[in-house]
Design a protein around this motif. Structure first.
Motif, PDB file in Angstrom:
ATOM      1  N   ASN A 242       0.789  -1.239   0.000  1.00  0.00           N
ATOM      2  CA  ASN A 242       0.000   0.000   0.000  1.00  0.00           C
ATOM      3  C   ASN A 242       0.823   1.293   0.000  1.00  0.00           C
ATOM      4  O   ASN A 242       0.276   2.347  -0.355  1.00  0.00           O
ATOM      5  N   LEU A 243       2.075   1.247   0.423  1.00  0.00           N
ATOM      6  CA  LEU A 243       2.846   2.483   0.557  1.00  0.00           C
ATOM      7  C   LEU A 243       4.065   2.558  -0.357  1.00  0.00           C
ATOM      8  O   LEU A 243       4.798   3.545  -0.293  1.00  0.00           O
ATOM      9  N   ASP A 244       4.301   1.564  -1.158  1.00  0.00           N
ATOM     10  CA  ASP A 244       5.481   1.600  -2.031  1.00  0.00           C
ATOM     11  C   ASP A 244       5.382   2.768  -3.005  1.00  0.00           C
ATOM     12  O   ASP A 244       4.378   2.927  -3.729  1.00  0.00           O
ATOM     13  N   TYR A 245       6.393   3.628  -3.007  1.00  0.00           N
ATOM     14  CA  TYR A 245       6.496   4.823  -3.847  1.00  0.00           C
ATOM     15  C   TYR A 245       5.529   5.935  -3.436  1.00  0.00           C
ATOM     16  O   TYR A 245       5.391   6.931  -4.173  1.00  0.00           O
ATOM     17  N   LYS A 246       4.860   5.818  -2.293  1.00  0.00           N
ATOM     18  CA  LYS A 246       4.036   6.912  -1.818  1.00  0.00           C
ATOM     19  C   LYS A 246       4.931   8.077  -1.412  1.00  0.00           C
ATOM     20  O   LYS A 246       5.925   7.899  -0.716  1.00  0.00           O
ATOM     21  N   ARG A 247       4.585   9.275  -1.867  1.00  0.00           N
ATOM     22  CA  ARG A 247       5.363  10.491  -1.609  1.00  0.00           C
ATOM     23  C   ARG A 247       6.837  10.312  -2.011  1.00  0.00           C
ATOM     24  O   ARG A 247       7.739  10.887  -1.416  1.00  0.00           O
ATOM     25  N   GLY A 248       7.048   9.495  -3.000  1.00  0.00           N
ATOM     26  CA  GLY A 248       8.381   9.300  -3.551  1.00  0.00           C
ATOM     27  C   GLY A 248       9.280   8.380  -2.753  1.00  0.00           C
ATOM     28  O   GLY A 248      10.479   8.282  -3.044  1.00  0.00           O
ATOM     29  N   LEU A 249       8.754   7.694  -1.739  1.00  0.00           N
ATOM     30  CA  LEU A 249       9.560   6.818  -0.894  1.00  0.00           C
ATOM     31  C   LEU A 249       9.206   5.359  -1.148  1.00  0.00           C
ATOM     32  O   LEU A 249       8.030   5.014  -1.290  1.00  0.00           O
ATOM     33  N   ARG A 250      10.247   4.512  -1.176  1.00  0.00           N
ATOM     34  CA  ARG A 250      10.017   3.081  -1.299  1.00  0.00           C
ATOM     35  C   ARG A 250       9.421   2.521  -0.002  1.00  0.00           C
ATOM     36  O   ARG A 250       9.534   3.118   1.064  1.00  0.00           O
ATOM     37  N   ALA A 251       8.835   1.347  -0.107  1.00  0.00           N
ATOM     38  CA  ALA A 251       8.143   0.732   1.036  1.00  0.00           C
ATOM     39  C   ALA A 251       9.082   0.502   2.216  1.00  0.00           C
ATOM     40  O   ALA A 251       8.695   0.679   3.377  1.00  0.00           O
ATOM     41  N   TRP A 252      10.349   0.129   1.935  1.00  0.00           N
ATOM     42  CA  TRP A 252      11.251  -0.168   3.042  1.00  0.00           C
ATOM     43  C   TRP A 252      11.585   1.075   3.854  1.00  0.00           C
ATOM     44  O   TRP A 252      11.795   0.995   5.073  1.00  0.00           O
ATOM     45  N   ARG A 253      11.595   2.234   3.192  1.00  0.00           N
ATOM     46  CA  ARG A 253      11.835   3.480   3.933  1.00  0.00           C
ATOM     47  C   ARG A 253      10.634   3.809   4.837  1.00  0.00           C
ATOM     48  O   ARG A 253      10.805   4.224   5.991  1.00  0.00           O
ATOM     49  N   TRP A 254       9.434   3.619   4.339  1.00  0.00           N
ATOM     50  CA  TRP A 254       8.248   3.812   5.158  1.00  0.00           C
ATOM     51  C   TRP A 254       8.252   2.852   6.351  1.00  0.00           C
ATOM     52  O   TRP A 254       7.807   3.221   7.452  1.00  0.00           O
ATOM     53  N   LEU A 255       8.727   1.647   6.115  1.00  0.00           N
ATOM     54  CA  LEU A 255       8.783   0.645   7.186  1.00  0.00           C
ATOM     55  C   LEU A 255       9.595   1.158   8.373  1.00  0.00           C
ATOM     56  O   LEU A 255       9.148   1.103   9.530  1.00  0.00           O
ATOM     57  N   PHE A 256      10.793   1.673   8.119  1.00  0.00           N
ATOM     58  CA  PHE A 256      11.651   2.170   9.198  1.00  0.00           C
ATOM     59  C   PHE A 256      11.082   3.427   9.846  1.00  0.00           C
ATOM     60  O   PHE A 256      11.171   3.603  11.070  1.00  0.00           O
ATOM     61  N   ILE A 257      10.487   4.321   9.051  1.00  0.00           N
ATOM     62  CA  ILE A 257       9.916   5.555   9.599  1.00  0.00           C
ATOM     63  C   ILE A 257       8.759   5.238  10.542  1.00  0.00           C
ATOM     64  O   ILE A 257       8.697   5.728  11.675  1.00  0.00           O
ATOM     65  N   ILE A 258       7.830   4.413  10.069  1.00  0.00           N
ATOM     66  CA  ILE A 258       6.638   4.106  10.862  1.00  0.00           C
ATOM     67  C   ILE A 258       7.010   3.383  12.154  1.00  0.00           C
ATOM     68  O   ILE A 258       6.543   3.746  13.249  1.00  0.00           O
ATOM     69  N   GLU A 259       7.857   2.372  12.057  1.00  0.00           N
ATOM     70  CA  GLU A 259       8.218   1.612  13.251  1.00  0.00           C
ATOM     71  C   GLU A 259       9.056   2.445  14.220  1.00  0.00           C
ATOM     72  O   GLU A 259       8.931   2.300  15.442  1.00  0.00           O
ATOM     73  N   GLY A 260       9.899   3.334  13.698  1.00  0.00           N
ATOM     74  CA  GLY A 260      10.686   4.207  14.574  1.00  0.00           C
ATOM     75  C   GLY A 260       9.821   5.176  15.352  1.00  0.00           C
ATOM     76  O   GLY A 260      10.031   5.392  16.559  1.00  0.00           O
ATOM     77  N   VAL A 261       8.827   5.771  14.685  1.00  0.00           N
ATOM     78  CA  VAL A 261       7.925   6.714  15.360  1.00  0.00           C
ATOM     79  C   VAL A 261       7.102   5.992  16.425  1.00  0.00           C
ATOM     80  O   VAL A 261       6.895   6.518  17.534  1.00  0.00           O
ATOM     81  N   ILE A 262       6.630   4.791  16.117  1.00  0.00           N
ATOM     82  CA  ILE A 262       5.866   4.016  17.104  1.00  0.00           C
ATOM     83  C   ILE A 262       6.736   3.709  18.330  1.00  0.00           C
ATOM     84  O   ILE A 262       6.277   3.789  19.481  1.00  0.00           O
ATOM     85  N   THR A 263       7.995   3.375  18.102  1.00  0.00           N
ATOM     86  CA  THR A 263       8.918   3.087  19.205  1.00  0.00           C
ATOM     87  C   THR A 263       9.066   4.286  20.131  1.00  0.00           C
ATOM     88  O   THR A 263       9.021   4.149  21.367  1.00  0.00           O
ATOM     89  N   ILE A 264       9.227   5.475  19.568  1.00  0.00           N
ATOM     90  CA  ILE A 264       9.395   6.685  20.376  1.00  0.00           C
ATOM     91  C   ILE A 264       8.134   6.962  21.192  1.00  0.00           C
ATOM     92  O   ILE A 264       8.202   7.326  22.376  1.00  0.00           O
ATOM     93  N   ALA A 265       6.960   6.774  20.591  1.00  0.00           N
ATOM     94  CA  ALA A 265       5.706   7.021  21.301  1.00  0.00           C
ATOM     95  C   ALA A 265       5.535   6.050  22.475  1.00  0.00           C
ATOM     96  O   ALA A 265       5.107   6.444  23.571  1.00  0.00           O
ATOM     97  N   ILE A 266       5.872   4.781  22.274  1.00  0.00           N
ATOM     98  CA  ILE A 266       5.756   3.791  23.347  1.00  0.00           C
ATOM     99  C   ILE A 266       6.731   4.103  24.475  1.00  0.00           C
ATOM    100  O   ILE A 266       6.405   3.976  25.660  1.00  0.00           O
ATOM    101  N   ALA A 267       7.938   4.545  24.131  1.00  0.00           N
ATOM    102  CA  ALA A 267       8.926   4.893  25.152  1.00  0.00           C
ATOM    103  C   ALA A 267       8.438   6.043  26.020  1.00  0.00           C
ATOM    104  O   ALA A 267       8.648   6.056  27.243  1.00  0.00           O
ATOM    105  N   ALA A 268       7.773   7.019  25.406  1.00  0.00           N
ATOM    106  CA  ALA A 268       7.232   8.147  26.180  1.00  0.00           C
ATOM    107  C   ALA A 268       6.190   7.660  27.182  1.00  0.00           C
ATOM    108  O   ALA A 268       6.149   8.126  28.326  1.00  0.00           O
TER     109      ALA A 268
END
Length: 523
Positions: A242-268
């Protein structure tokens, strides 16, 4: 050996801040477990005036606080069950979620490979494998210092979430990698920071739970890593579709962004939920805190964390490395982890069945789900029976069979059957082996912290290189057998009334089970 006089024994009760019901009416200053407590509580001191009381070979005799001592057995059981339930609800859900993200952020590079990472960065296979392995270099380097530092400060409620925020930022930054060198640097520092979490959690749990409770709780914690294996495939399949090439980013880049943001929110959120150690926490009442501390003291026969000044780095490492049991445990856990390195490339292994990327990612889910179920059942039964050896080794036999099947056939059904057995075969016994470390090396806490971190660090060295999974699984069985014989020998010495380092001989420890039955190593 000297014993406290009746007057001294009565004085022990007054040191808990309550009046002695049978003698004096005067009240001594209250002893509480504050965050900055720097001295050993006096009720744990050798109160005898006998000159031999200063002899370090004479064990300190303990008495329960009046709150515990005056309880009927049925009331004690009821209060302790309520306390354990309260601890479970406070610790376990957040620790599981944090460990799920810890493992997900560490191993999502395997799923990212199928989402275009290797293609976009133009990585050779050897370069990709280097990026996978380099994380464990930083992971190994930091584990022992991190655990000793955590034990020193006694503030896991602050230390673990701070580490999680940092690794969440680094994980999200992986999306910005554009070259082999950049990805290697990011992965190294990710491992360096993530190293604090898992050994820290093992030490954290062992500071709250008794030996008979620890195995199942360790399994509950480790279920986070097994669930991450299942979620990783599902999440990556969804992002790739669903997100491959969305906003010019490949799916693997979205994978790291989404999971990283979720990690920071859980840590808070973890800052608001996690407690510290029993002595340094604020969310228990004073009575609950006394019971939480005493039941651990009663289980082992020695007090746990009592103040930062007593938690020396060098002493903890010296005691751990001088104990032969730690080295046998290190071989055992090293071989477990070596056998489990198959998970580093599990999506790629499943892809060899010949299905599309999306189907291959979905096929990685059932083995992890089965692993969660078998891990819970095995660890629950291990705690229920108080047995470790067979609960560690029997699953390993299934792992050996799975590796043999995978190497012996190219047919789809038998190969997927072997994949279904690999994950449960390795990790079902692994969590019991982790609990066995704290069971075997319970005190002092600095020694336990150093041993847990050193064993976990060395064991992860196997992730830097490829290993022969079947052989290492068999060696793990042999190491467990050696450890069992060592512990049986030590228990026989305790039966004869001989002093064993790290154990409590009959009558020398405390009232309760440890004094009546004597400390025994868990087999």
């Amino acid at each position: 050996m000297s014993t406290p006089s009746p007057a001294a024994s009565r004085g022990l009760g007054r040191l808990w801040g309550r009046k002695d019901r049978n003698t004096h009416a005067e009240e001594a200053p209250e002893v509480s477990y504050n965050d900055d407590q720097k001295h050993e509580p006096e009720h744990l001191s050798n109160t005898s005036n006998d000159p031999d009381s200063n002899d370090p070979s004479v064990r300190k005799r303990r008495e329960a606080p009046p709150l515990v001592r005056d309880l009927a057995p049925e009331e004690r059981d009821r209060l302790e069950r309520a306390l354990v339930k309260k601890i479970d609800l406070r610790l376990l859900p957040m620790l599981i979620i944090m460990y799920l993200m810890n493992y997900l952020d560490r191993n999502n590079i395997a799923a990212a490979r199928l989402a275009g990472l290797q293609e976009d960065l133009r990585l050779e296979d050897t370069q990709y494998l280097t990026c996978v392995s380099i994380l464990f270099v930083g992971y190994i380097l930091m584990q022992v210092p991190s655990n000793l530092f955590l034990n020193k400060i006694g503030k896991p409620a602050i230390y673990l979430p701070v580490c999680m925020i940092v690794w969440g930022v680094i994980s999200a930054a992986t999306a910005a990698a554009n070259s082999f060198g950049g990805l290697v640097a990011i992965r190294f520092f990710l491992g360096f920071v993530e190293a604090a979490y898992f050994p820290g959690c093992l030490f954290f749990l062992s500071s709250w739970y008794t030996r008979k409770e620890l195995g199942f709780r360790t399994a509950i914690l480790y279920s986070g890593s097994l669930m991450s294996g299942a979620f990783s495939g599902l999440i990556t399949a969804g992002i790739t579709g669903n997100l491959d090439y969305k906003r010019g980013l490949r799916a693997w880049r979205w994978l790291f962004i989404i999971e990283g943001v979720i990690t920071i929110a859980i840590a808070a959120a973890a800052f608001l939920v996690l407690p510290n150690f029993p002595r340094t926490t604020t969310w228990l009442t004073e009575n609950e805190r006394q019971l939480a501390v005493w039941r651990l003291d009663e289980d082992i026969g020695e007090d746990d964390w009592v103040g930062s000044e007593k938690q020396t780095f060098g002493q903890g490492m010296k005691l751990a490395f001088a104990d032969v049991k730690m080295w046998v445990l290190m071989v055992l856990v090293f071989c477990f982890v070596a056998s489990g390195t198959v998970t580093n490339l599990f999506p790629t292994i499943v892809q060899t069945l010949g299905y599309s990327n999306i189907i291959s990612l979905l096929l990685t889910v059932p083995p992890y789900v089965l692993g969660v179920i078998t891990t819970f059942c095995n660890s629950w039964h291990a705690d229920r029976t108080g047995e470790r050896y067979f609960h560690v080794t029997i699953p390993l036999y299934f792992a050996v069979i799975a590796f043999i099947i995978a190497a012996a056939t190219t047919k789809t059904a038998p190969r997927y059957l072997s994949m279904m057995l690999m994950i449960p075969g390795v990790y079902t016994g692994y969590v019991v082996a982790l609990a066995w470390i704290s069971n075997t090396l319970p005190r002092p806490p600095a020694k336990r912290a150093a041993a847990l971190a050193a064993i976990n660090a060395v064991s992860n060295a196997s992730s830097i290189y490829a290993s022969v999974n079947c052989v290492t699984a068999f060696i793990a069985i042999c190491a467990a057998t050696v450890l069992r014989f060592i512990l049986m020998h030590l228990n026989k010495k305790l039966d004869r009334g001989e002093i064993v380092e790290g154990a409590v001989a009959v009558g020398e420890a405390i009232p309760g089970e440890a004094a009546k039955k004597g400390f025994r190593f868990v087999l």
